[in-house]
Design a protein around this motif. Structure first.
Motif, PDB file in Angstrom:
ATOM      1  N   ARG A  15      20.113  33.383  95.696  1.00 47.99           N
ATOM      2  CA  ARG A  15      19.980  33.916  94.334  1.00 47.99           C
ATOM      3  C   ARG A  15      20.675  33.005  93.328  1.00 47.99           C
ATOM      4  N   LEU A  18      18.861  29.415  93.141  1.00 51.79           N
ATOM      5  CA  LEU A  18      17.564  29.439  92.477  1.00 51.79           C
ATOM      6  C   LEU A  18      17.619  30.105  91.107  1.00 51.79           C
ATOM      7  N   GLY A  19      18.802  30.591  90.727  1.00 55.24           N
ATOM      8  CA  GLY A  19      18.956  31.184  89.405  1.00 55.24           C
ATOM      9  C   GLY A  19      18.162  32.452  89.206  1.00 55.24           C
ATOM     10  N   ASP A  20      18.000  33.240  90.265  1.00 55.77           N
ATOM     11  CA  ASP A  20      17.225  34.473  90.176  1.00 55.77           C
ATOM     12  C   ASP A  20      17.960  35.593  90.904  1.00 55.77           C
ATOM     13  N   ARG A  22      17.313  38.575  91.163  1.00 57.80           N
ATOM     14  CA  ARG A  22      16.428  39.634  91.674  1.00 57.80           C
ATOM     15  C   ARG A  22      15.795  39.268  93.011  1.00 57.80           C
ATOM     16  N   LEU A  23      16.046  38.072  93.479  1.00 55.36           N
ATOM     17  CA  LEU A  23      15.435  37.651  94.747  1.00 55.36           C
ATOM     18  C   LEU A  23      15.742  38.635  95.861  1.00 55.36           C
ATOM     19  N   GLU A  47       8.493  36.917  96.375  1.00 54.07           N
ATOM     20  CA  GLU A  47       8.216  36.594  94.972  1.00 54.07           C
ATOM     21  C   GLU A  47       9.062  35.438  94.443  1.00 54.07           C
ATOM     22  N   ALA A  48       9.408  34.523  95.312  1.00 53.69           N
ATOM     23  CA  ALA A  48      10.124  33.320  94.871  1.00 53.69           C
ATOM     24  C   ALA A  48       9.108  32.302  94.373  1.00 53.69           C
ATOM     25  N   SER A  49       9.573  31.361  93.562  1.00 51.62           N
ATOM     26  CA  SER A  49       8.689  30.314  93.073  1.00 51.62           C
ATOM     27  C   SER A  49       8.413  29.306  94.190  1.00 51.62           C
TER      28      SER A  49
END
Length: 359
Positions: A15, A18-20, A22-23, A47-49
């Motif tokens: 998280r 990847l700067g997310d 919500r992962l 839902e990761a890039s």
């Protein structure tokens, strides 16, 4: 190390990386396998890039392993993939996973199937050619790429060079046993010129190859990567194939001794069609590699006999190698060196893992 132990620390790391925040996991970590130094887990994010939405692999070094091991391995991956050799792409390298294990790598999941899964007669006959082609391709690569990758990872260039000095980890351990110390002296008296060096995998045998469509799709496990003469890899393959633990499906086990004898001869004949090698130097590196194995076995046997702690970085590999093929390895080393090898008696039966708890 269990998958449940790393799941949450690993997700927190990803998280942040990847700067997310919500992962989440689409597929939670599950064990793929474990080597002598690492535990290996497969996972997939939800839902990761791209490319992080694909299956991933986490290689977690066991507690006590030097943090540099992961960075060294990542540098090897980068150096060989940049030159066109197939290996998984490493996305992230960490020095510690929130106290769970040691350093770690997050990489793409290699396609294909492992040679272990493909031990059918037709593939068994093709493996020497696949390994010879792959190893020769590796030995043709430019070492400058590995040196540059090591520097970019914050490593000293010397950390990538083969160390034949008397101060290596194996040699320090060997001093505790007279016959192994004598083998060390034998190596010192014959220390070769290593100026003709290339990138070596250090553990390049059939079970570190992934196969897809009858071709090598990826080379795995670069933990032992080093700049050394190519004979270093050839010697390691001889030792592993001839004297390593027995692996193979039940119906083929009766043929394994014959295959172990045939495989190195066939592989080396095919390798010579790509590159030459010095047989005397291969024999030197056979003794050098075997000394590390025999030292680990000796230290483990002594610790088991005295009911003391076995160092975790030696325990698994030494236990696996301390089997039916060890006497053959000892006899081989004695033939090459002329030195009688004496090890502590083997402890039987092997005590429960609780007696081998890590420090």
């Amino acid at each position: 190390m269990e998958a449940a132990e790393i799941a949450e620390p690993l997700l927190r790391y990803l998280r942040k990386a990847l700067g997310d925040p919500r992962l989440s996991y689409g597929v939670r970590p599950s064990r793929i396998s474990g080597g002598n130094e690492t535990d290996i887990f497969g996972l997939q994010l939800s839902e990761a890039s791209e490319p992080f939405d694909r299956p991933l692999v986490a290689r977690v070094f066991r507690a006590g392993a030097a943090a540099e091991r992961a960075r060294l391995e990542a540098a090897a991956h980068r150096a060989v993939t940049e030159q066109g050799l197939a290996a998984p792409k490493v996305f992230f390298v960490g020095d510690e996973l929130d106290g769970v294990g040691g350093s770690f790598l997050i990489m793409e999941h290699a396609g294909g199937r492992s040679a272990v899964e493909l031990l059918q007669p037709s593939m068994l006959m093709r493996l020497p050619a696949l390994l010879a082609e792959t190893m020769a391709a590796l030995h043709r690569l430019d070492v400058a790429f590995l040196l540059t990758a090591a520097e970019a990872a914050g490593l000293d260039r010397l950390s990538m060079m083969l160390d034949l000095s008397a101060e290596t980890r194996e040699r320090r351990g060997a001093r505790e046993f007279p016959s192994l110390a004598a083998l060390g002296a034998w190596l010192d008296a014959r220390r070769p010129d290593v100026s003709r060096s290339t990138i070596n995998h250090g553990d390049l045998h059939p079970f570190n190859l992934m196969i897809d469509g009858g071709r090598v799709s990826s080379v795995l496990d670069w933990t032992r990567a080093v700049i050394a003469p190519p004979e270093y890899d050839i010697a390691a393959n001889r030792i592993i194939v001839r004297y390593g633990p027995v692996v193979g499906p039940g119906p083929l086990r009766s043929l394994i001794p014959l295959y172990r004898s045939w495989f190195p001869r066939r592989f080396e004949a095919l390798y010579r069609t790509y590159l030459p090698f010095d047989e005397s130097l291969v024999r030197y590196f056979e003794v050098q590699r075997a000394l590390g194995i025999l030292t680990d076995v000796a230290l483990r046997r002594r610790a088991m006999a005295s009911n003391t702690v076995v160092p975790p970085d030696r325990d698994k590999s030494a236990k696996a190698l301390d089997g039916p093929n060890l006497p053959r390895l000892v006899a081989h080393v004695e033939r090459l060196s002329g030195i009688r090898v004496e090890l502590p008696p083997r402890v039987c039966p092997d005590p429960e893992p609780s007696r081998r708890a890590s420090r």
